[in-house]
Design an enzyme around this catalytic site. Structure first.
Site, PDB file in Angstrom:
ATOM      1  N   ASP A   1      28.244  13.389  44.426  1.00 22.67           N
ATOM      2  CA  ASP A   1      27.930  12.452  45.505  1.00 22.67           C
ATOM      3  C   ASP A   1      27.866  13.144  46.869  1.00 22.67           C
ATOM      4  OD1 ASP A   1      28.085  10.313  47.423  1.00 22.67           O
ATOM      5  OD2 ASP A   1      28.996   9.051  45.898  1.00 22.67           O
TER       6      ASP A   1
ATOM      7  N   SER B   1      24.251   9.054  48.562  1.00 26.40           N
ATOM      8  CA  SER B   1      24.684   8.075  47.571  1.00 26.40           C
ATOM      9  C   SER B   1      23.776   6.844  47.587  1.00 26.40           C
ATOM     10  CB  SER B   1      26.154   7.732  47.812  1.00 26.40           C
ATOM     11  OG  SER B   1      26.748   7.168  46.667  1.00 26.40           O
TER      12      SER B   1
END
Length: 291
Positions: free
Chosen positions: A156, A42
């Protein structure tokens, strides 16, 4: 330092808290450490990938100049799709600022971690366009739409690996440094979410009000929690548990802990204090091991 100790860096995910990674990297490089390898999930993938291009200073200048209204303008609504925002505007801004790079051509070994939507598998992205890999790694459920990458729908990386130490295990560096953005909560005035400042037209105010409601962690519990509050609190609990397990399993040489309530998920306009926090906590972590 005369021998320039080499480092593998595992940078965790956590929204705007990831700006602390800039301070971590600044402290390491200023103190003579040679970062040879980076794995990121991320925001860890975003900051780590940009560092690998040699343009982290440029990115730091850009993010330090961000104001709330400019942050709001970076989010492009994805009406009727599998997420609130498309992410094209953010990626376009970063490509324009940094340029396009192929991961395999970077001077620093780099891995962006993502999650396969269909299989739930952890995916390591080590080749191809840098910002495609970053876009996949930052695809937070509910917030960003999944990213189509080589026939796979990716989300993610923090969903399966919020502190990605494993991609660095075969490195020959002297130290492995992990940065955990899900550290223990600290109730100090400097870490509380900042109060909203009204400006802009009604449409932007509505978007801002929505964004500012999406804090991953709040200093004071709200009387009632909406669907996004509950969803983010659930993801945060999952991230915290997985991060603790990863850190225990792989025992990095140094762990830098950033409090999980250091800021709200979208508070990218707080770059100055978050970068300073990253520097401070890195200095403390290395002092604790006698470096």
């Amino acid at each position: 330092m005369a021998d320039s100790p080499t480092i593998s860096l595992a940078l965790g995910g956590g929204g705007a808290r990831g700006l602390a990674h800039i301070g971590v990297i600044q402290w390491l490089t200023e103190n003579g450490y040679d970062i040879r390898s980076i794995a990121g999930s991320s925001m860890g993938a975003l900051v780590g990938g940009i560092y690998a291009t040699g343009k982290l200073g440029l990115y730091a200048e850009w993010v330090l100049a961000l104001e709330r209204i400019r942050v709001v303008r970076l989010f492009d609504l994805a009406f009727g799709r599998a997420g609130l925002f498309k992410g094209d505007r953010i990626m376009g801004a970063l490509r324009g600022l940094i340029g396009e790079f192929a991961i395999e051509d970077l001077p620093v070994s780099f891995t962006a971690v993502a999650t396969d939507l269909e299989s739930g598998e952890e995916v390591w992205l080590r080749e191809g366009k840098l910002f495609d890999a970053i876009r996949a790694s930052i695809a937070t459920p509910l917030i960003f739409t999944p990213f189509e990458y080589r026939g796979r729908k990716l989300l993610d990386g923090s969903l399966v690996n919020p502190v990605p130490i494993e991609p660095t295990l075969n490195d020959t560096t002297k130290l492995t440094v992990a940065v955990n953005l899900s550290g223990p909560i600290e109730f100090t005035p400097s870490l509380l979410p900042s109060a909203p400042v009204p400006d802009g037209n009604a449409y932007r105010l509505r978007i801002r009000a929505f964004i500012e409601s999406l804090h991953l962690s709040r200093a004071r519990a709200a009387p009632e929690r909406g669907i996004f509050d509950i969803a983010f609190a659930s993801m945060e609990a999952m991230h915290n548990t997985i991060a603790r397990l990863k850190l225990a399993a792989y025992s990095p040489d140094v762990t830098v802990e950033i409090p999980r309530n250091a800021c709200g998920f979208f508070e990218f306009w707080r770059a100055k204090e978050l970068i300073a926090l990253g520097r401070e906590r890195t200095a403390q972590a290395f002092a604790a091991i006698g470096h």
